[in-house]
Structures are given as structure tokens and as C-alpha cells.
Design an enzyme around this catalytic site. Structure first.
Site: not given
Length: 363
Positions: A87, A315-317, A320
Site C-alpha cells: 500500500s 486491495g492493497d493498491a 495505496g
């Protein structure tokens, strides 16, 4: 490539980043840095280790042979990983300015640790790793089945993070200069005390703490740690399965989703100067955000299945992209639009890779 002298050391940044004085707020993430080992497998391989598509889990002793097996797969790919680090790398990519993102975690004193540091810093992230002398750098098996993924993490050195590192003068000086903080729920399995202390700092200085639930097992098996952190959380982010686990634990009826999100937003909070914003993602279905006393619905731009390489890190992106909006004081709508752009980008590459120039047009 451009360089900027600090008086002590020359920092080298990719040319896509502006090295002039930044208008961005500074972001710090703290989590479990892992080297992702990404391979394509079939459903039989998942069954062999009793894994499911869409799951994220910690490796058991029975899972350890998996890591020796997958490194010999013909399509193996190594990528700098760990949810929070992913992220932060995404926020850095979206921000287009160098020197505005920082990351803390624990790695081993080995080649993989050096690879992780080099990979993160080549993306423009400034790392502040604790170096474990007793464990190797952690890794995560990313098992791709028909574009979906199952994650199995061997934390190793990531699990050896010492709170004393957080208390060092250098890290405390860093914390004092940062404006926004982020951690994924996975770090509660390692150093929950550090997240609570970070939360206290945020509340004391009225700085936002963004927290991602990360996986249903965090809620199911670390609930006491979750409840210790929740009072400090200003932005809570969960996908649909994480949200279901959270609402079940809170004994909240998810059939009335707006009412359910309202209850999460109104849970006890230390810093009364900030309302808690609750964000639930639902894959291709609209993003739900509870803020300013009501639910907001943001449709996700459609993407065809043949454009999707795999879902690992989407999901991490999303987080971010959202964080990058907060760093620029963008309104909620623009933060969510940035989040969806970053997630869409990651869906179309293998793993969480930010090797191309970000083309997002900030409004």
C-alpha cells in the site's frame, strides 16, 4: 535518475518523481515486509495444503514444504510484498513525488532482505527496517488459480519486530514529522503494542490513523488486539469477507448495511476531533463509504475478465490510492476514485508491481 543531497548522503530517486519541496503530506506505514513468491497452481494444489481461493493465512508447520516446492515452478515470480508495504508503494506511485512515503518493518540480515529494501526504495519509498539477527526474511506464497489468489505467509523475520526499534530516537523523530499513518491488520499478529502506541500518538497530535482489517482471521483469532486498536482508528477499510467477519464479531446485522456501517463508525473513539470513516470494498460491486453521517456509494468502473492478470494486491493498491488522496488533502470522492484507479492497475499486472509511470489525472 536524479539525486538530491541531504548533507549526509545522496538519495537517488526514479526520474518519475519530483524532488523539489513537497506539497504532499508525509505517510508512514508499519507492517510485515515479505518477499512474495508468485506461482500459478491448480485447485488440486490448494487442496493438498487445505487452502481456499481468496484466503489469506499464516503458514503452519505443515505448510512449510510448499515454499521449497513453488520456487521450482517454471513460472515463479519474486515481488516485494507484504500488505502494508504494498500500500505504501502504491501511495508513492500515485503521489508522483519522492521522499513523501516511509515504511517500517522487520527483515532478516540476508539477500532477500536486501532485495526487499532495494525494491521498495527503487519505487521511491524510504525504508526504516529493523534487522533481525535470528530469522530469515519472511516470504509469502501467492498461489494463483484462474486469476484468483490464496496467500500463505511465513512471517519469519517480520514476526521478530521489536517495539524497542519503534522507541529509538531516529524512529520517534520520523514519527514526529509524519502526517498520516497506516497499518494493515496483519501487524497485530506481530507487535500490537506498537500499533496502539502509534494510535496514541495520532490521537494526541490529531493525525489520522488508517487501518485495514486485512483478513477475516485477524478478526476471528486476534479480536482482543483489534479491540485495543479500534478506538484509535480514523479510517477503517475492509473488503466484503473482512467486513462480514467484523460485523459478525460485533453482532451487527449486515442486512442493513448503512446501519451496520454507522455502528462501526460510532464505536468508541479516543480522538473526538475526527469522525471515523468506514470503507467497505466489494470487488466489482460499488465501494461503500460511511462518512459525514451517511452512506456514500461509489460504482466501480467495469473491467473485463480478459484484462485481469490476477487479483493479488488489488486491495492493497486500493488503500495505496486512497492514502495518496489523503496525502494531498483531496475530498473523499477523489480519494476513492484514486483508490479504484490503483486497484484497477494492479489487476492488470502480475503481482503488486509499479513499474510504469502513473497516469492518474488528479482533480
Amino acid at each position: 535518475v536524479s539525486t538530491q543531497s541531504t548533507g549526509l548522503i545522496s538519495l537517488t530517486y526514479p526520474t518519475q518523481y519530483n524532488t523539489m519541496s513537497s506539497s504532499h503530506k508525509r505517510l508512514l506505514g508499519i507492517g510485515n515486509p515479505l518477499l512474495d513468491i508468485s506461482v500459478n497452481v491448480d485447485h488440486e494444489y490448494l487442496k493438498k495444503y487445505n487452502k481456499k481461493v481468496g484466503d489469506a493465512s499464516l503458514a503452519s508447520p505443515e505448510d512449510l514444504p510448499m515454499y521449497k516446492e513453488i520456487v521450482n515452478f517454471k513460472d515463479v515470480v519474486y515481488i516485494a510484498g507484504g500488505a502494508t508495504q504494498n500500500s505504501i508503494r502504491g501511495a508513492q506511485w500515485m503521489s508522483k513525488e519522492a521522499g513523501v512515503t516511509h515504511y517500517i518493518g522487520s527483515v532478516g540480515d540476508d539477500d532477500n532482505g536486501k532485495k526487499l529494501k532495494a525494491a521498495a526504495e527503487s519505487d521511491g519509498v524510504q525504508t526504516h527496517y529493523y534487522i533481525s539477527k535470528t530469522h530469515h526474511t519472511g516470504c509469502c506464497a501467492v498461489l494463483i488459480v484462474e486469476r484468483e489468489r490464496s496467500l500463505v505467509a511465513d512471517l519469519a523475520a517480520a514476526n521478530d519486530y521489536q517495539h524497542s526499534h519503534f522507541e529509538t530516537p531516529d524512529i520517534q523523530q520520523l514519527v514526529s514529522t509524519v502526517d498520516i499513518f497506516y497499518s494493515a491488520g496483519f501487524f497485530l499478529t506481530v507487535s500490537p503494542h506498537t500499533v496502539v502506541e502509534l494510535g496514541k500518538t495520532c490521537a494526541q497530535h490529531n493525525k489520522p490513523l488508517v487501518w485495514g482489517v486485512a483478513a477475516p482471521f485477524i478478526v476471528d483469532y486476534y479480536w482482543d488486539k483489534v479491540t485495543a486498536v479500534l478506538p484509535y482508528v480514523d479510517y477503517l477499510v475492509a473488503n466484503e469477507t473482512e467486513a462480514t467477519a467484523l460485523l459478525k464479531k460485533l453482532q451487527v446485522d449486515e442486512r442493513d448495511m448503512e446501519g451496520a456501517m454507522k455502528k462501526v463508525a460510532e464505536l468508541a473513539k479516543v480522538n473526538s476531533k475526527r469522525e471515523r470513516v468506514v470503507i467497505f470494498t466489494q470487488g466489482s460491486q460499488p465501494v461503500l463509504v460511511y462518512a459525514n453521517g451517511k452512506q456514500h456509494v461509489f460504482p466501480v468502473p467495469p473491467i473485463s475478465s480478459d484484462q485481469i492478470v490476477d487479483t493479488n494486491g488489488a486491495g492493497d493498491a486500493f488503500l495505496g490510492g486512497f492514502l495518496s488522496g489523503l496525502m494531498q488533502d483531496k475530498p473523499l470522492e477523489e480519494c476513492v476514485r484514486a483508490a479504484m484507479f490503483a486497484a484497477r492497475h494492479i489487476l492488470q499486472v502480475s503481482g503488486t508491481q509499479y513499474t510504469t509511470k502513473c497516469t492518474f489525472d488528479w482533480k
